[in-house]
Structures are given as structure tokens and as C-alpha cells.
Scaffold this motif. Structure first.
Motif, PDB file in Angstrom:
ATOM      1  N   PHE A  13       0.869  -1.058  -0.194  1.00  0.00           N
ATOM      2  CA  PHE A  13       0.106  -0.392   0.054  1.00  0.00           C
ATOM      3  C   PHE A  13       0.731   1.348   0.245  1.00  0.00           C
ATOM      4  CE2 PHE A  13      -2.670  -3.107   1.782  1.00  0.00           C
ATOM      5  CZ  PHE A  13      -4.104  -2.752   0.368  1.00  0.00           C
ATOM      6  N   ALA A  14       0.308   1.994  -0.578  1.00  0.00           N
ATOM      7  CA  ALA A  14       1.222   3.326  -0.791  1.00  0.00           C
ATOM      8  C   ALA A  14       0.222   4.841  -0.723  1.00  0.00           C
ATOM      9  CB  ALA A  14       1.761   3.690  -1.731  1.00  0.00           C
ATOM     10  N   ILE A  15       0.109   5.456  -0.702  1.00  0.00           N
ATOM     11  CA  ILE A  15      -0.292   7.155  -1.180  1.00  0.00           C
ATOM     12  C   ILE A  15       0.151   7.408  -2.054  1.00  0.00           C
ATOM     13  CG2 ILE A  15      -1.202   9.484  -0.104  1.00  0.00           C
ATOM     14  CD1 ILE A  15      -0.949   8.777   2.724  1.00  0.00           C
ATOM     15  N   ALA A  16      -0.524   7.596  -3.574  1.00  0.00           N
ATOM     16  CA  ALA A  16       0.275   7.133  -5.028  1.00  0.00           C
ATOM     17  C   ALA A  16       0.216   8.791  -5.160  1.00  0.00           C
ATOM     18  CB  ALA A  16      -1.190   6.831  -5.459  1.00  0.00           C
ATOM     19  N   ASP A  17      -1.255   9.755  -4.730  1.00  0.00           N
ATOM     20  CA  ASP A  17      -0.598  10.839  -4.707  1.00  0.00           C
ATOM     21  C   ASP A  17      -1.783  11.684  -3.646  1.00  0.00           C
ATOM     22  OD1 ASP A  17      -0.408  13.327  -6.393  1.00  0.00           O
ATOM     23  OD2 ASP A  17      -1.815  13.337  -7.918  1.00  0.00           O
ATOM     24  N   LYS A  18      -2.229  13.626  -3.847  1.00  0.00           N
ATOM     25  CA  LYS A  18      -2.536  13.904  -2.723  1.00  0.00           C
ATOM     26  C   LYS A  18      -3.336  15.714  -3.790  1.00  0.00           C
ATOM     27  CE  LYS A  18       1.372  15.448  -0.202  1.00  0.00           C
ATOM     28  NZ  LYS A  18       2.328  14.776  -1.288  1.00  0.00           N
ATOM     29  N   TYR A  75      -5.380   9.971  -2.593  1.00  0.00           N
ATOM     30  CA  TYR A  75      -5.781   8.669  -3.620  1.00  0.00           C
ATOM     31  C   TYR A  75      -3.606   7.065  -3.129  1.00  0.00           C
ATOM     32  CZ  TYR A  75      -7.468  11.265  -6.992  1.00  0.00           C
ATOM     33  OH  TYR A  75      -8.173  12.345  -8.283  1.00  0.00           O
ATOM     34  N   VAL A  76      -5.283   6.647  -2.491  1.00  0.00           N
ATOM     35  CA  VAL A  76      -4.392   4.987  -2.277  1.00  0.00           C
ATOM     36  C   VAL A  76      -3.858   4.030  -3.533  1.00  0.00           C
ATOM     37  CG1 VAL A  76      -4.580   3.013  -0.147  1.00  0.00           C
ATOM     38  CG2 VAL A  76      -5.552   5.845   0.281  1.00  0.00           C
ATOM     39  N   VAL A 108      -5.918   1.911  -7.793  1.00  0.00           N
ATOM     40  CA  VAL A 108      -6.274   3.066  -7.185  1.00  0.00           C
ATOM     41  C   VAL A 108      -8.197   3.449  -6.920  1.00  0.00           C
ATOM     42  CG1 VAL A 108      -5.278   5.203  -6.937  1.00  0.00           C
ATOM     43  CG2 VAL A 108      -3.986   4.010  -7.694  1.00  0.00           C
ATOM     44  N   LYS A 109      -7.813   3.501  -4.716  1.00  0.00           N
ATOM     45  CA  LYS A 109      -8.801   4.244  -4.709  1.00  0.00           C
ATOM     46  C   LYS A 109      -8.629   6.262  -4.033  1.00  0.00           C
ATOM     47  CE  LYS A 109     -12.377   0.519  -3.566  1.00  0.00           C
ATOM     48  NZ  LYS A 109     -12.247  -0.066  -2.362  1.00  0.00           N
ATOM     49  N   ALA A 143      -1.243  11.514   7.752  1.00  0.00           N
ATOM     50  CA  ALA A 143      -2.536  10.517   7.089  1.00  0.00           C
ATOM     51  C   ALA A 143      -1.492   9.237   6.914  1.00  0.00           C
ATOM     52  CB  ALA A 143      -2.814  10.642   5.673  1.00  0.00           C
ATOM     53  N   THR A 144      -2.275   8.660   7.684  1.00  0.00           N
ATOM     54  CA  THR A 144      -1.026   7.375   8.319  1.00  0.00           C
ATOM     55  C   THR A 144      -2.231   5.792   6.983  1.00  0.00           C
ATOM     56  OG1 THR A 144      -0.373   7.919  10.171  1.00  0.00           O
ATOM     57  CG2 THR A 144      -0.268   5.437   9.137  1.00  0.00           C
ATOM     58  N   ILE A 145      -1.583   4.846   6.614  1.00  0.00           N
ATOM     59  CA  ILE A 145      -2.024   3.806   6.066  1.00  0.00           C
ATOM     60  C   ILE A 145      -1.917   2.700   7.313  1.00  0.00           C
ATOM     61  CG2 ILE A 145      -2.982   1.849   4.436  1.00  0.00           C
ATOM     62  CD1 ILE A 145      -2.254   4.611   2.152  1.00  0.00           C
TER      63      ILE A 145
END
Length: 616
Positions: free
Chosen positions: A511-516, A531-532, A581-582, A598-600
Motif C-alpha cells: 500500500f502507498a499514498i499515490a497522490d494527494k 489516492y491510495v 487506486v482508490k 495521514a496514515t495507512i
């Protein structure tokens, strides 16, 4: 991408590592290891970044141990490897030890993944391979009264011909139902009444009626077969499974160990099934048809559904979404539970997609290694097996691997067919081809025994004295013939196949935060869009995990000095497909130049943390 590069680098090291295994250890992989030797090797491995867990003790007093590789790692996913659950596949135990050695000799696959390796979950049965009398049994030493009398373990097999192997005995009897095969006199076949055949022999396991109850070998030493004593499709009708799942301490210890470690996100089984090569079989009766769901009348009105119509699972989910509280995630498991669909008994179609993909890739991998798969088909996973439990109950990818199978017999090239006779009458008079009595399996086993074992895989029928019968002969296939190649084949079989499991370990979800994106809406209100991405090649959870709700959730959290106007501080990500991506959206009220975190987070995967400036 990084994991795949590591795999390519590590593949080039395999030859070097495997060639050094024998030199680095007093006990190499040129032999099968006894229980004591297995434990000694595990103790040698358990240093530094590895430690040994004793999770149970077998009824025979043997320890059940799990080697943890990556013991100093936290907040990382884990892979569990179990081998030789039935105890009569010693090559599987060697495979688990070999895999542990590969991992100990390289950091490529222990940097961000933890491994739990259990080579010997059924040591009582495994010890029989090294005993003076080889039976091929799969049961431990748990005392069970199989025949319901006042004694236990009193009528097991007996070595009537003194060869140290328990095979079969054929008894001449007017009530017999077997005859000698005309194709090969070593084999027996059921008499075919339609062909005018009459039985001559009874076939029984080699032994005598020790307890004088008229039955033969019906209450031997032990026990419970650890390999068929897990909860999924537990075979209550099979006495060797025990009275209930987890009755024997080995299985209970395994269940407890795994349930206490929710970070286990993939499971490998080394044994006789092979999900790597052949995807899990379906076709079991009793499974709900998820493409044709009926909505009970008591729920139809509430869901605005037609009780006379059938719905797909996706359609049913949309019906539920319209009536649940805002923010509630509607999953297939929630729908299945609400509609009382019962447990799944067949693999789900979405999961078969990745099983089939990896099976084709594995075949190509083996072909590139010049490793033949023209062998007897692997045994389908048995009811109550560990590999089925891992898939259906844990809801994680469960891959099994069979490290050895008997080669098929190559049919001789057929001669060119002659031109068809013009005389139709002559064709009708031709006799039909004689039915081949030997199965593909029998042909393969006999050919392998003759070519590779100098005939030792089949014990020639020999007359013996028996207290209850006049004419008795002992013979048949030797125990362990199907599962256990000669020791000099061990290392080459393991070195070729086991790296595939390392390859699969690089496919875990990531998992990663692809964009914000932060949008100033005016008046100190901001819209936050994150965008996760799941950058892995496997979804999380897999479809079965979505249905049973067992895998731990992955949650996206926000923390900071802001007022939440829309959205949640803790948002479950739900199902996230491979390379998917969601987008998640919030409305916030905050002063400019504030930061939020922000934390996954999850108990399974490594947390992803990102600082986000508001209004900066």
C-alpha cells in the motif's frame, strides 16, 4: 518493482547458495532427516534474526516447532510455511528445511517480510519412515479405539514375510472379489462379472487378527492424521481425523499460533497437493451460487427487492448499500452472513483468476528450468487439510507444492494407420480393441519401480504361513513409493522448485499514498483528496477474505488540529485490487499552514505515513 529486482538478483545466487549448503552444515540435503536431526537443524538456524517457537507436543512426546525468520522485524507482513502434515512425505520436510536455509543465507527475502516455517507438524507419523517396520501411516500416537472394544491400538499390521514393509496379503477364497491382472501378474483387479470373471482372492492389509474379533488390522497404533484434522470440511466420517478439528495437540497448537499472528498474509504448504501447478478444485455440492442469489421475502421489502427474482452478488451489494447507515461498507461477506448463505466450499471465481495466472507462470518457469511436469497428477487437497483451511478460513492466498511425482509412461509412437478397408462387412467383423486393465497410475508406478528402484518399489507376492487362512501371499506396492524419491534426488528437486515460492512472496499487496490534493474551498474550509494504491500483484483481501471477513482491515487515518466536516478520521479501505487506486475525500475546517498526518495502518502490512500541509 524493488521486490522483483531482488528476486532476479537472488535467482542468480541460488546455484552458489545451494552448492554451499552441504559444506556449511554437518547434515546436508543428501539424506532424509530424522525428527531429532530436524530439531537440531532448526536450533542451528535459530540465532541472530531467527528464533524457534515450540507450539505443541505430539502425543508421542515430540516437539512441534516453528522457525521465525525475521524475528527482529515488526509492522511487516508474514508468510507461513507448513510441510508434511500427514507425516509420510519426508521430502516435504526437507523442502521446508531447504527453504529456511535459503532465507537464512540471504537478506533479499527477509528484509521486509517475516517467515514462519514449520517442517514437522506430524513427527509421530514422520518417525515411521525411519523405523524398522515401514507402514506409510499418516496417524500420530493419539490413542483412539477404532473398533469400539475395550482395548486400544491392539490390532495393527504385522510383518508376515519379514521384509520390514507392510504391504498387502491376497487370500484365496471362494468369497473373493479380486483376480490377477492379465496385463501384469503383479497387480490385482476387481473381477468384472459382465466379462464373466469370478473373484478368486480377498485383499487385506498385511497382518493377523490380533484381538480375535474377526477383523484384520482395524485398530493399529495411533491415532489422528494431522493432515486432515483442520476445520474446513472436517471429515467426521473418517476416524483418522479424530472426533473434531483440533482434537490433537499439534493441530490446536497450529491454529492458536496462526490466529495469534494476524500479520500472516500468505500460506505455503509442502505436501501432495499442488495449487502452484493446478488451481484449487471446485465442484463441491452445497455451496451457494453467488450469481443467483434469492432474497428471502422477510428482507425483500426492506431492500426494495423482488423475492421471485435472482440477483448476482454485485447486485445484492447495491441493494444493501441503499439501506445501510452512511459510511457502512457493504461487502460480500456481510451479504452472505445476512442472507445466511452458509460457508463457501468452492474457490471463488475472482480468486481463481490469480491461481490460474500463477499456474501458467509456474509451468513456464519449470519449462525454462528443463523440469518435466509430465508426471502423475497431484492429489487434490483433502477435506480437513491445512491448505484448504488457510484459503477458506483465513481468507489469504494459499499455495501448495508437490515436490515429487512419478513420471508418466511415454506411449510408444503409433505406426502409421493402414488405409481403411473398402469392405464394410469386414470392419463389422473386426473385434473391438481389448480394454487396457492397467491404469495410467499403475503403469507409471511399475515403470518407475523397475527403472529407478531396480524393482524394489513392488514387493513380489510370496507365500506365508497364516494362522487363519490356508493360502496367503504377501506383496504389493512398497510404502512411500509415490512420495519419496531416492535421497540423491533431494537437492536437485528442491533447488529447482522452491525458488518459485520466493517469487510468489514478491507478489504480496503493497500500500502507498499515490497522490494527494488539497483544494481551498474558502472560509477556512478545504477539500482533501487522497489516492491510495495497492502496488502489489495480489488484491487485499482476496475474494474469500472479503467473504469470510477474517483478514485484518487496512485503515486510512487522519490526525491533526482540524475540524472534520465530512468523512471519517478512520476510514477502512475495504477491498483494494491488485495495482488498483482508490480516491478518498474529506471536507476539513482548519487554519492555514496547519499539517495533518495521514496514515495507512494495519496489523498486517507496514504502516505508510505522510504529512500533508493545509493551505500552505
Amino acid at each position: 518493482m524493488v521486490k522483483k529486482l531482488l528476486y532476479l538478483c537472488f535467482s542468480g545466487m541460488l546455484i552458489f547458495i545451494s552448492s554451499g549448503l552441504k559444506a556449511q552444515s554437518d547434515t546436508g540435503f543428501e539424506k532424509y532427516h530424522t525428527n531429532r536431526e530436524v530439531q537440531q537443524l532448526l536450533k542451528e538456524f535459530s540465532s541472530g534474526n531467527a528464533k524457534l517457537h515450540t507450539i505443541a507436543e505430539s502425543p508421542g512426546g515430540e516437539p512441534i516447532t516453528v522457525l521465525e525468520i525475521g524475528a527482529n522485524l515488526s509492522d511487516v507482513p508474514a508468510i507461513f510455511v507448513g510441510a508434511n502434515f500427514e507425516g509420510n512425505v519426508p521430502l516435504a520436510t526437507e523442502g521446508a528445511l531447504y527453504l529456511a536455509k535459503l532465507l537464512m543465507d540471504s537478506t533479499a527475502y527477509t528484509k521486509d517480510v517475516k517467515w514462519y516455517i514449520m517442517p514437522q507438524p506430524n513427527p509421530d507419523a514422520a518417525a515411521v519412515y525411519f523405523s524398522a517396520l515401514k507402514t506409510g501411516q499418516a496417524t500420530n500416537l493419539f490413542k483412539i479405539n477404532n473398533d469400539g472394544d475395550e482395548a486400544t491400538d491392539e490390532d495393527g499390521p504385522d510383518d508376515l514375510n519379514g521384509d520390514g514393509l507392510i504391504t498387502q496379503m491376497r487370500i484365496k477364497s471362494i468369497e473373493g472379489s479380486y483376480i490377477v491382472s492379465k496385463e501384469d501378474a503383479r497387480l490385482m483387479k476387481k473381477a468384472d462379472k459382465k466379462e464373466g470373471e469370478r473373484g478368486v482372492y480377498k485383499l487385506l492389509t498385511e497382518g493377523i487378527d490380533n484381538d480375535k474379533d474377526g477383523k484384520y488390522n482395524e485398530d493399529g497404533v495411533g491415532g489422528i492424521n494431522v493432515g486432515i484434522s483442520f476445520p474446513h470440511l472436517f471429515p467426521y466420517e473418517n476416524k483418522e481425523a479424530g472426533l473434531y478439528a483440533g482434537q490433537t495437540p499439534e493441530v490446536y497448537g497450529i491454529l492458536r499460533f496462526i490466529f495469534d499472528r494476524p500479520e500472516i498474509s500468505m500460506v505455503y504448504t509442502l505436501g501432495t497437493s499442488n495449487f502452484c501447478l493446478v488451481p484449487p478444485k471446485g465442484g463441491r455440492k452445497g455451496d451457494a451460487n453467488l450469481d443467483k442469489l434469492k432474497i428471502p421475502r422477510r428482507y425483500a421489502t426492506m431492500l426494495n427487492a423482488d423475492a421471485n427474482k435472482t440477483y448476482t452478488m454485485d447486485e445484492a451489494i447495491e441493494l444493501f448499500k441503499a439501506v445501510v447507515s452512511p459510511g457502512t461498507e457493504v461487502t460480500s461477506s456481510l451479504v452472505a452472513s445476512y442472507l445466511s448463505l452458509g460457508p463457501a466450499t468452492n474457490p471463488l471465481e475472482d480468486d481463481l483468476v490469480f491461481y490460474k495466472k500463477y499456474a501458467e507462470a509456474y509451468k513456464k518457469y519449470l519449462k525454462a528450468k528443463d523440469f518435466s511436469i509430465e508426471t502423475l497428477d497431484p492429489t487434490p487437497a483433502k477435506d480437513g487439510s491445512f491448505e484448504l483451511w488457510a484459503y477458506y478460513h483465513l481468507g489469504v492466498p494459499s499455495f501448495s507444492m508437490q515436490l515429487f511425482s512419478i513420471p508418466k509412461v511415454k506411449e510408444e509412437a503409433k505406426k502409421e494407420e493402414e488405409k481403411e478397408a473398402s469392405d464394410d462387412k469386414k470392419k463389422k467383423e473386426e473385434k473391438p480393441e481389448k480394454k487396457d486393465e492397467l491404469s495410467e497410475k499403475d503403469k507409471a508406478l511399475l515403470a518407475y519401480s523397475d527403472a529407478e528402484l531396480d524393482g524394489a518399489g513392488f514387493v513380489a507376492w510370496t507365500k506365508v504361513d497364516h494362522p487363519d487362512f490356508d493360502e496367503v501371499e504377501v506383496g504389493g506396492y512398497a510404502p512411500y513409493l509415490e512420495t519419496t524419491p531416492k535421497a540423491d534426488k533431494i537437492e536437485s528437486l528442491l533447488a529447482t522448485q522452491l525458488p518459485w515460492l520466493l517469487k510468489l512472496s514478491t507478489e504480496l499487496p503493497e500500500f502507498a499514498i499515490a497522490d494527494k490534493k488539497v483544494t481551498d474551498m474558502g472560509g477556512g474550509i478545504y477539500k482533501l483528496e487522497l489516492y491510495v494504491a495497492n502496488n502489489g500483484a495480489l488484491p487485499y483481501p482476496i475474494s474469500m477474505g472479503q467473504r469470510n471477513g477474517q483478514p485484518a482491515p487496512v485503515v486510512l487515518t487522519l490526525d491533526g488540529e482540524v475540524e472534520l466536516l465530512e468523512g471519517k478520521l478512520r476510514t477502512p479501505l475495504g477491498a483494494l485490487g491488485a495495482n488498483q487506486v482508490k480516491k478518498y475525500t474529506w471536507l476539513l475546517k482548519a487554519n492555514k499552514n496547519k499539517s495533518i498526518t495521514a496514515t495507512i495502518e494495519s496489523t498486517v502490512f507496514t504502516d505508510v505515513v505522510e504529512q500533508i500541509k493545509i493551505g500552505g
